[in-house]
Scaffold this motif. Sequence first.
Motif, PDB file in Angstrom:
ATOM      1  N   ALA A  89      -2.337 108.227  71.173  1.00  0.00           N
ATOM      2  CA  ALA A  89      -0.940 108.455  70.825  1.00  0.00           C
ATOM      3  C   ALA A  89      -0.369 109.478  71.784  1.00  0.00           C
ATOM      4  O   ALA A  89      -0.985 110.515  72.044  1.00  0.00           O
ATOM      5  N   GLY A  90       0.802 109.180  72.333  1.00  0.00           N
ATOM      6  CA  GLY A  90       1.403 110.080  73.306  1.00  0.00           C
ATOM      7  C   GLY A  90       2.732 110.623  72.830  1.00  0.00           C
ATOM      8  O   GLY A  90       3.474 109.953  72.118  1.00  0.00           O
ATOM      9  N   GLU A  91       3.007 111.861  73.213  1.00  0.00           N
ATOM     10  CA  GLU A  91       4.283 112.475  72.845  1.00  0.00           C
ATOM     11  C   GLU A  91       4.910 113.064  74.091  1.00  0.00           C
ATOM     12  O   GLU A  91       4.262 113.781  74.848  1.00  0.00           O
ATOM     13  N   ARG A  93       7.064 115.639  75.931  1.00  0.00           N
ATOM     14  CA  ARG A  93       7.620 116.988  75.758  1.00  0.00           C
ATOM     15  C   ARG A  93       8.134 117.446  77.106  1.00  0.00           C
ATOM     16  O   ARG A  93       7.355 117.760  77.997  1.00  0.00           O
ATOM     17  N   GLY A  94       9.436 117.470  77.232  1.00  0.00           N
ATOM     18  CA  GLY A  94      10.025 117.826  78.513  1.00  0.00           C
ATOM     19  C   GLY A  94       9.674 116.776  79.547  1.00  0.00           C
ATOM     20  O   GLY A  94       9.885 115.594  79.337  1.00  0.00           O
ATOM     21  N   ARG A  95       9.077 117.221  80.645  1.00  0.00           N
ATOM     22  CA  ARG A  95       8.720 116.263  81.690  1.00  0.00           C
ATOM     23  C   ARG A  95       7.311 115.732  81.513  1.00  0.00           C
ATOM     24  O   ARG A  95       6.874 114.855  82.222  1.00  0.00           O
ATOM     25  N   TRP A  96       6.578 116.287  80.559  1.00  0.00           N
ATOM     26  CA  TRP A  96       5.176 115.916  80.419  1.00  0.00           C
ATOM     27  C   TRP A  96       4.941 115.009  79.210  1.00  0.00           C
ATOM     28  O   TRP A  96       5.648 115.090  78.205  1.00  0.00           O
ATOM     29  N   THR A  97       3.959 114.175  79.342  1.00  0.00           N
ATOM     30  CA  THR A  97       3.510 113.357  78.216  1.00  0.00           C
ATOM     31  C   THR A  97       2.146 113.872  77.776  1.00  0.00           C
ATOM     32  O   THR A  97       1.205 113.914  78.562  1.00  0.00           O
ATOM     33  N   TRP A  98       2.046 114.246  76.525  1.00  0.00           N
ATOM     34  CA  TRP A  98       0.799 114.782  75.993  1.00  0.00           C
ATOM     35  C   TRP A  98       0.107 113.706  75.169  1.00  0.00           C
ATOM     36  O   TRP A  98       0.720 113.085  74.297  1.00  0.00           O
ATOM     37  N   TRP A  99      -1.166 113.529  75.439  1.00  0.00           N
ATOM     38  CA  TRP A  99      -1.938 112.486  74.763  1.00  0.00           C
ATOM     39  C   TRP A  99      -2.967 113.073  73.824  1.00  0.00           C
ATOM     40  O   TRP A  99      -3.577 114.097  74.117  1.00  0.00           O
ATOM     41  N   ARG A 100      -3.139 112.396  72.702  1.00  0.00           N
ATOM     42  CA  ARG A 100      -4.225 112.744  71.778  1.00  0.00           C
ATOM     43  C   ARG A 100      -4.825 111.451  71.260  1.00  0.00           C
ATOM     44  O   ARG A 100      -4.193 110.400  71.308  1.00  0.00           O
ATOM     45  N   ILE A 101      -6.046 111.533  70.765  1.00  0.00           N
ATOM     46  CA  ILE A 101      -6.693 110.324  70.266  1.00  0.00           C
ATOM     47  C   ILE A 101      -6.282 110.063  68.819  1.00  0.00           C
ATOM     48  O   ILE A 101      -5.751 110.954  68.140  1.00  0.00           O
ATOM     49  N   VAL A 102      -6.510 108.855  68.348  1.00  0.00           N
ATOM     50  CA  VAL A 102      -6.249 108.490  66.954  1.00  0.00           C
ATOM     51  C   VAL A 102      -7.604 108.221  66.292  1.00  0.00           C
ATOM     52  O   VAL A 102      -8.122 107.110  66.356  1.00  0.00           O
ATOM     53  N   PRO A 103      -8.165 109.239  65.652  1.00  0.00           N
ATOM     54  CA  PRO A 103      -9.542 109.119  65.128  1.00  0.00           C
ATOM     55  C   PRO A 103      -9.681 107.985  64.120  1.00  0.00           C
ATOM     56  O   PRO A 103     -10.727 107.330  64.077  1.00  0.00           O
ATOM     57  N   GLU A 104      -8.633 107.759  63.325  1.00  0.00           N
ATOM     58  CA  GLU A 104      -8.713 106.701  62.314  1.00  0.00           C
ATOM     59  C   GLU A 104      -8.950 105.341  62.965  1.00  0.00           C
ATOM     60  O   GLU A 104      -9.697 104.511  62.442  1.00  0.00           O
ATOM     61  N   ARG A 105      -8.274 105.139  64.086  1.00  0.00           N
ATOM     62  CA  ARG A 105      -8.424 103.858  64.772  1.00  0.00           C
ATOM     63  C   ARG A 105      -9.852 103.657  65.270  1.00  0.00           C
ATOM     64  O   ARG A 105     -10.417 102.583  65.171  1.00  0.00           O
ATOM     65  N   LEU A 106     -10.417 104.723  65.827  1.00  0.00           N
ATOM     66  CA  LEU A 106     -11.800 104.643  66.299  1.00  0.00           C
ATOM     67  C   LEU A 106     -12.744 104.390  65.126  1.00  0.00           C
ATOM     68  O   LEU A 106     -13.710 103.624  65.240  1.00  0.00           O
ATOM     69  N   HIS A 107     -12.435 104.996  64.012  1.00  0.00           N
ATOM     70  CA  HIS A 107     -13.250 104.786  62.825  1.00  0.00           C
ATOM     71  C   HIS A 107     -13.181 103.333  62.364  1.00  0.00           C
ATOM     72  O   HIS A 107     -14.170 102.749  61.931  1.00  0.00           O
ATOM     73  N   ASP A 108     -11.984 102.745  62.452  1.00  0.00           N
ATOM     74  CA  ASP A 108     -11.829 101.342  62.095  1.00  0.00           C
ATOM     75  C   ASP A 108     -12.723 100.448  62.960  1.00  0.00           C
ATOM     76  O   ASP A 108     -13.345  99.510  62.466  1.00  0.00           O
ATOM     77  N   VAL A 109     -12.767 100.755  64.243  1.00  0.00           N
ATOM     78  CA  VAL A 109     -13.582  99.954  65.152  1.00  0.00           C
ATOM     79  C   VAL A 109     -15.050 100.048  64.767  1.00  0.00           C
ATOM     80  O   VAL A 109     -15.758  99.040  64.701  1.00  0.00           O
TER      81      VAL A 109
END
Lengths: 115, 115
Positions: A89-91, A93-109
């Motif tokens: 998931a990316g957000e 902020r200003g000129r930058w895009t910050w990324w983080r993982i979605v743990p629930e999705r990995l758990h689903d896999v």
Amino acid sequence: MGTRADRTGAAATTVGCCGSVVEAPLGEADATGLAQVLAALADPVRLRLFSLVAARGEVCSCDLEGPLGRSQPTVSHHTKILADAGLLAGERRGRWTWWRIVPERLHDVRRALGG
Amino acid sequence: MGTRADRTGAAATTVGCCGSVVEAPLGEADATGLAQVLAALADPVRLRLFSLVAARGEVCSCDLEGPLGRSQPTVSHHTKILADAGLLAGERRGRWTWWRIVPERLHDVRRALGG
DNA sequence: CTCTAAGATCGAGCATCATCGATGGGACGG
DNA sequence: CCGTCCCATCGATGATGCTCGATCTTAGAG
């Protein structure tokens, strides 16, 4: 697609709804959906990218080109694939895009694989 | 390679030796190995094939063409990929090849994904 | 030995994908 | 307003992959 601060995956088919691969024969639809998410992970560059984001919690795109040894368009390409799969998931902020993982999705896999 | 009754995967790189994807940044070698196994699973036909074998315990190649809707060379192609990834093991009995899954290998994949 | 059946391999066609240079579009500073 | 920076998208290119018809190998039946 999203207009702002909405870099969350668009496709992101359901995966963890039904039984696992080893329980009962998969239907064509379930198999296709699970295959798409697995395909997003089945690339060395994307695995390292995902692993980097997971380890640092939140990472800017500009801090990925170096460790991955790939050009900026290529990094953007891979982040998009992981985001479309619902794994990242990316957000913006200003000129930058910050990324983080979605743990629930990995758990689903993991669960779809017979957890 | 194997001369008889040896349809076990040839490549089958290690996957479950080190930490998971979410713990620490993956090295290139680990990422490549894990990506290969995930690529073997990242196909709808192979997921359904694997699921069929898992559900029936042991399946002959000739009983896969029908449910999968693919030709004999294509089925042979997919079984080989899954066997090379260490996910499927085959045994030649007379004119038939019987396939079964390798649960430990699937477990390794789940663990590498952060189990 | 001959014939048939199962499955592996080969070769070709077509699609998908990873990669990068070039370009476009916002966001911030001066 | 202008220049700079970050990032997404486009277009092209080379590599991989899925699929099937044809062929080869092996094993059993007669």
